[in-house]
Write a protein that holds these residues in place. Structure first.
Motif, PDB file in Angstrom:
ATOM      1  N   ALA A  77       0.934  -1.068  -0.248  1.00 24.49           N
ATOM      2  CA  ALA A  77      -0.142   0.062  -0.045  1.00 24.49           C
ATOM      3  C   ALA A  77       0.833   1.119  -0.017  1.00 24.49           C
ATOM      4  CB  ALA A  77      -0.972   0.148   1.336  1.00 24.49           C
ATOM      5  N   ALA A  78       2.238   0.999   0.415  1.00 20.43           N
ATOM      6  CA  ALA A  78       2.999   2.250   0.502  1.00 20.43           C
ATOM      7  C   ALA A  78       3.666   2.571  -0.830  1.00 20.43           C
ATOM      8  CB  ALA A  78       4.134   2.083   1.388  1.00 20.43           C
ATOM      9  N   LYS A  79       3.281   1.521  -1.743  1.00 17.09           N
ATOM     10  CA  LYS A  79       3.785   1.986  -3.238  1.00 17.09           C
ATOM     11  C   LYS A  79       5.328   2.438  -3.452  1.00 17.09           C
ATOM     12  CE  LYS A  79      -0.808   3.588  -4.530  1.00 17.09           C
ATOM     13  NZ  LYS A  79      -1.581   4.412  -5.180  1.00 17.09           N
ATOM     14  N   PRO A  80       6.093   1.396  -2.695  1.00 16.70           N
ATOM     15  CA  PRO A  80       7.631   1.663  -2.849  1.00 16.70           C
ATOM     16  C   PRO A  80       7.905   0.946  -4.203  1.00 16.70           C
ATOM     17  CG  PRO A  80       7.249  -0.526  -1.529  1.00 16.70           C
ATOM     18  CD  PRO A  80       5.873   0.087  -1.760  1.00 16.70           C
ATOM     19  N   ASP A  81       9.199   1.804  -4.528  1.00 18.88           N
ATOM     20  CA  ASP A  81       9.804   1.288  -5.718  1.00 18.88           C
ATOM     21  C   ASP A  81      11.204   0.635  -5.270  1.00 18.88           C
ATOM     22  OD1 ASP A  81      10.991   3.677  -5.078  1.00 18.88           O
ATOM     23  OD2 ASP A  81      10.458   4.571  -6.955  1.00 18.88           O
ATOM     24  N   LEU A  82      11.366   0.615  -4.030  1.00 20.34           N
ATOM     25  CA  LEU A  82      12.629  -0.147  -3.678  1.00 20.34           C
ATOM     26  C   LEU A  82      12.234  -0.628  -1.949  1.00 20.34           C
ATOM     27  CD1 LEU A  82      15.400  -1.441  -3.509  1.00 20.34           C
ATOM     28  CD2 LEU A  82      16.213   0.752  -2.716  1.00 20.34           C
ATOM     29  N   VAL A  83      12.257  -1.847  -1.746  1.00 18.51           N
ATOM     30  CA  VAL A  83      12.068  -2.316  -0.232  1.00 18.51           C
ATOM     31  C   VAL A  83      13.553  -3.223   0.022  1.00 18.51           C
ATOM     32  CG1 VAL A  83      11.150  -4.183   1.241  1.00 18.51           C
ATOM     33  CG2 VAL A  83       9.707  -2.935  -0.569  1.00 18.51           C
ATOM     34  N   LEU A  84      14.097  -2.554   1.034  1.00 18.27           N
ATOM     35  CA  LEU A  84      15.321  -3.108   1.495  1.00 18.27           C
ATOM     36  C   LEU A  84      15.153  -4.070   2.622  1.00 18.27           C
ATOM     37  CD1 LEU A  84      17.508   0.437   1.566  1.00 18.27           C
ATOM     38  CD2 LEU A  84      17.878  -1.457   0.106  1.00 18.27           C
ATOM     39  N   VAL A  85      15.802  -5.290   2.611  1.00 20.58           N
ATOM     40  CA  VAL A  85      15.522  -6.255   3.704  1.00 20.58           C
ATOM     41  C   VAL A  85      16.854  -6.622   4.233  1.00 20.58           C
ATOM     42  CG1 VAL A  85      13.208  -6.833   2.528  1.00 20.58           C
ATOM     43  CG2 VAL A  85      15.403  -7.960   2.178  1.00 20.58           C
ATOM     44  N   GLY A  86      16.858  -7.458   5.411  1.00 21.73           N
ATOM     45  CA  GLY A  86      18.050  -7.627   6.044  1.00 21.73           C
ATOM     46  C   GLY A  86      18.122  -9.191   6.238  1.00 21.73           C
ATOM     47  N   PRO A  87      18.843  -9.851   7.072  1.00 18.62           N
ATOM     48  CA  PRO A  87      19.322 -11.121   7.309  1.00 18.62           C
ATOM     49  C   PRO A  87      17.924 -11.999   8.113  1.00 18.62           C
ATOM     50  CG  PRO A  87      20.355 -10.119   8.773  1.00 18.62           C
ATOM     51  CD  PRO A  87      19.760  -9.064   7.795  1.00 18.62           C
ATOM     52  N   PHE A  88      16.881 -11.137   8.872  1.00 21.52           N
ATOM     53  CA  PHE A  88      15.763 -11.624   9.487  1.00 21.52           C
ATOM     54  C   PHE A  88      14.409 -11.779   8.542  1.00 21.52           C
ATOM     55  CE2 PHE A  88      18.504  -9.844  12.797  1.00 21.52           C
ATOM     56  CZ  PHE A  88      18.913 -11.158  13.641  1.00 21.52           C
ATOM     57  N   ALA A  98       8.272  -9.545  -4.256  1.00 22.96           N
ATOM     58  CA  ALA A  98       8.898  -9.471  -5.669  1.00 22.96           C
ATOM     59  C   ALA A  98       7.812  -9.875  -6.497  1.00 22.96           C
ATOM     60  CB  ALA A  98      10.063 -10.305  -5.734  1.00 22.96           C
ATOM     61  N   ALA A  99       6.811 -10.758  -6.098  1.00 27.51           N
ATOM     62  CA  ALA A  99       5.803 -11.284  -6.825  1.00 27.51           C
ATOM     63  C   ALA A  99       4.659  -9.810  -7.199  1.00 27.51           C
ATOM     64  CB  ALA A  99       5.056 -12.322  -6.294  1.00 27.51           C
ATOM     65  N   ALA A 100       4.933  -9.155  -6.337  1.00 25.79           N
ATOM     66  CA  ALA A 100       4.010  -8.023  -6.347  1.00 25.79           C
ATOM     67  C   ALA A 100       4.336  -6.774  -7.227  1.00 25.79           C
ATOM     68  CB  ALA A 100       3.571  -7.259  -5.125  1.00 25.79           C
ATOM     69  N   GLY A 101       5.614  -7.289  -7.750  1.00 26.62           N
ATOM     70  CA  GLY A 101       6.259  -6.236  -8.903  1.00 26.62           C
ATOM     71  C   GLY A 101       7.073  -5.180  -8.166  1.00 26.62           C
ATOM     72  N   ILE A 102       7.701  -5.557  -7.022  1.00 28.04           N
ATOM     73  CA  ILE A 102       8.505  -4.348  -6.172  1.00 28.04           C
ATOM     74  C   ILE A 102       9.898  -5.171  -6.258  1.00 28.04           C
ATOM     75  CG2 ILE A 102       8.874  -3.433  -3.869  1.00 28.04           C
ATOM     76  CD1 ILE A 102       5.797  -3.897  -3.235  1.00 28.04           C
ATOM     77  N   ASP A 103      10.653  -3.934  -6.273  1.00 27.98           N
ATOM     78  CA  ASP A 103      12.174  -4.362  -6.407  1.00 27.98           C
ATOM     79  C   ASP A 103      12.575  -4.490  -4.897  1.00 27.98           C
ATOM     80  OD1 ASP A 103      12.639  -4.316  -9.034  1.00 27.98           O
ATOM     81  OD2 ASP A 103      13.154  -2.196  -9.087  1.00 27.98           O
ATOM     82  N   VAL A 104      13.046  -5.581  -4.567  1.00 30.46           N
ATOM     83  CA  VAL A 104      13.567  -6.000  -3.234  1.00 30.46           C
ATOM     84  C   VAL A 104      14.965  -6.352  -3.099  1.00 30.46           C
ATOM     85  CG1 VAL A 104      13.183  -7.578  -1.195  1.00 30.46           C
ATOM     86  CG2 VAL A 104      11.240  -7.079  -2.760  1.00 30.46           C
ATOM     87  N   TYR A 105      15.581  -5.574  -2.412  1.00 38.30           N
ATOM     88  CA  TYR A 105      17.544  -6.015  -2.179  1.00 38.30           C
ATOM     89  C   TYR A 105      17.478  -6.312  -0.760  1.00 38.30           C
ATOM     90  CZ  TYR A 105      22.089  -5.314  -3.636  1.00 38.30           C
ATOM     91  OH  TYR A 105      23.196  -5.530  -3.991  1.00 38.30           O
ATOM     92  N   SER A 106      18.210  -7.389  -0.727  1.00 33.75           N
ATOM     93  CA  SER A 106      18.740  -8.046   0.684  1.00 33.75           C
ATOM     94  C   SER A 106      20.167  -7.654   0.917  1.00 33.75           C
ATOM     95  CB  SER A 106      18.318  -9.545   0.656  1.00 33.75           C
ATOM     96  OG  SER A 106      18.493 -10.080   1.835  1.00 33.75           O
ATOM     97  N   THR A 107      20.389  -7.355   2.024  1.00 38.04           N
ATOM     98  CA  THR A 107      21.684  -7.048   2.331  1.00 38.04           C
ATOM     99  C   THR A 107      21.828  -8.151   4.067  1.00 38.04           C
ATOM    100  OG1 THR A 107      21.413  -5.263   4.086  1.00 38.04           O
ATOM    101  CG2 THR A 107      21.956  -4.755   1.816  1.00 38.04           C
ATOM    102  N   HIS A 108      23.144  -8.788   4.041  1.00 42.22           N
ATOM    103  CA  HIS A 108      23.398  -9.786   5.070  1.00 42.22           C
ATOM    104  C   HIS A 108      24.784  -9.548   5.433  1.00 42.22           C
ATOM    105  CE1 HIS A 108      20.039 -13.095   4.051  1.00 42.22           C
ATOM    106  NE2 HIS A 108      19.711 -11.617   3.825  1.00 42.22           N
TER     107      HIS A 108
END
Length: 277
Positions: A77-88, A98-108
Motif C-alpha cells: 500500500a505504501a507503493k515503494p519502488d524499493l524495499v530493503l530487507v535484512g537477514p531476518f 517481488a511477486a507484487a512487482g516491487i524491487d527487493v534488495y537484501s543485505t546480510h
C-alpha cells in the motif's frame, strides 16, 4: 551518477535490475534504515520496520510490522519502488513482495567489510554512488580510529570473550565469522564462540574471561541470569565469578551501519575498561 539500467546481485544471490533511482523506499531492517539516513536520503523513506528507531526521524515513519512478521499489505500500500530487507526477513516475504512487482534488495553483512560494501551498493542503487563512497570511507576511518585503543596489546592482554544473546540449552551467541564477532576482534578480544549456537557443555568448556550481553527487551533475562548467577550451571564460569558480565546496547552493536565506529568503541569499553581510565 549511477548509469541505469543497473544490475545488482544482492546477498540472497538474486539479480535485480533497477531502471531508475528509487524515490519511495521501505526499509525492513534497522541497519538499512540507518544507512539510508546516513546517505542523506531519509526523505525517500515511506515506511520502516517496527525496530527502526534511529535516527529519531525514523520513529515517525509508518511501521510495516517487524523484521520477521512483515505486513505485506502495508508495504504494498505504501507503493515503494524499493524495499530493503535484512537477514531476518523470511525468504517467502521477499518472494511475495517481488511477486507484487516491487524491487527487493537484501543485505546480510557478516563483517565490517561487508557493511561498507552494503553502503556502497545501496548508494549506487539510489543514484548517489559518491555519497556511498564518502560514507563508507568515513565509517572505515571511524573503525580504524576506534581500534587504535587496542592496537598495542600483546597476546597475554587479549581476554577470551563470549557474547551471549539468548541463554538456554542451546544458547545463541555471536559467531566468530559474524558481524558482532568482527567487533569483538577489533575491540581487543578473542572470541571463543564455536558457532552461532552453543550448548551448556560447550560454554562451560570455553569458560570465557568476559561475557557480553547485547541489551534489548528480549535479552534482559539472559543478562540477569548471567550477571547474578541465577542458574547453577553458570555460577562457576570465570566471567560470572569475577563479575565480568557486561551489557552493551544491542541497537548499536547489532546493526551493521553508519555507527560501526561507535560500536567498536562500546565493545572496547566492555572488554578493556582499563584503556579508558
Amino acid at each position: 551518477m549511477t548509469a541505469y539500467p543497473l544490475n545488482m546481485t544482492d546477498d540472497l544471490n538474486r539479480v535485480i535490475t533497477f531502471d531508475a533511482a528509487p524515490q519511495r523506499i521501505v526499509s525492513l531492517s534497522p541497519s538499512n534504515t540507518e544507512i539510508i539516513y546516513g546517505l542523506g536520503l531519509g526523505d525517500r523513506l515511506v515506511g520502516v520496520d517496527a525496530y527502526s528507531n534511529y535516527p529519531g526521524q525514523a520513529m515517525s515513519l509508518p511501521k510495516m510490522g517487524g523484521m520477521i512478521n512483515v505486513s505485506i499489505w502495508d508495504v504494498v500500500a505504501a507503493k515503494p519502488d524499493l524495499v530493503l530487507v535484512g537477514p531476518f526477513t523470511p525468504n517467502d516475504t521477499v518472494a511475495n513482495l517481488a511477486a507484487a512487482g516491487i524491487d527487493v534488495y537484501s543485505t546480510h553483512p557478516d563483517n565490517i567489510s561487508d557493511t561498507l560494501r552494503a553502503v556502497r551498493e545501496i548508494a549506487s542503487i539510489c543514484g548517489v554512488p559518491d555519497r556511498g563512497t564518502q560514507l563508507a570511507d568515513r565509517m572505515k576511518q571511524d573503525v580504524e580510529e576506534a581500534a587504535k585503543k587496542t592496537s598495542g596489546l600483546n597476546a597475554s592482554q587479549v581476554p577470551t570473550v563470549l557474547m551471549i544473546i539468548t541463554l538456554g540449552n542451546q544458547s545463541y551467541v555471536a559467531d566468530r565469522d559474524g558481524y558482532m564477532g568482527d567487533l569483538i576482534s577489533r575491540a581487543g578480544g578473542r572470541n571463543v564462540a564455536t558457532g552461532p549456537q552453543m550448548n551448556r557443555t560447550e560454554i562451560v568448556k570455553a569458560n570465557p574471561d568476559i561475557i557480553i550481553v547485547p541489551m534489548t527487551d528480549w535479552t534482559m533475562a539472559t543478562f540477569d541470569s548471567l550477571k547474578y548467577g541465577r542458574e547453577p550451571w553458570v555460577q562457576n564460569l570465570t566471567a560470572v565469578k569475577t563479575g565480568r558480565v557486561y551489557p552493551v546496547g544491542y541497537d548499536v552493536v547489532g546493526r551493521p551501519g553508519p555507527r560501526i565506529g561507535y560500536a567498536v568503541t562500546i565493545m572496547t569499553r566492555a572488554i578493556h575498561p582499563e584503556l579508558f581510565c
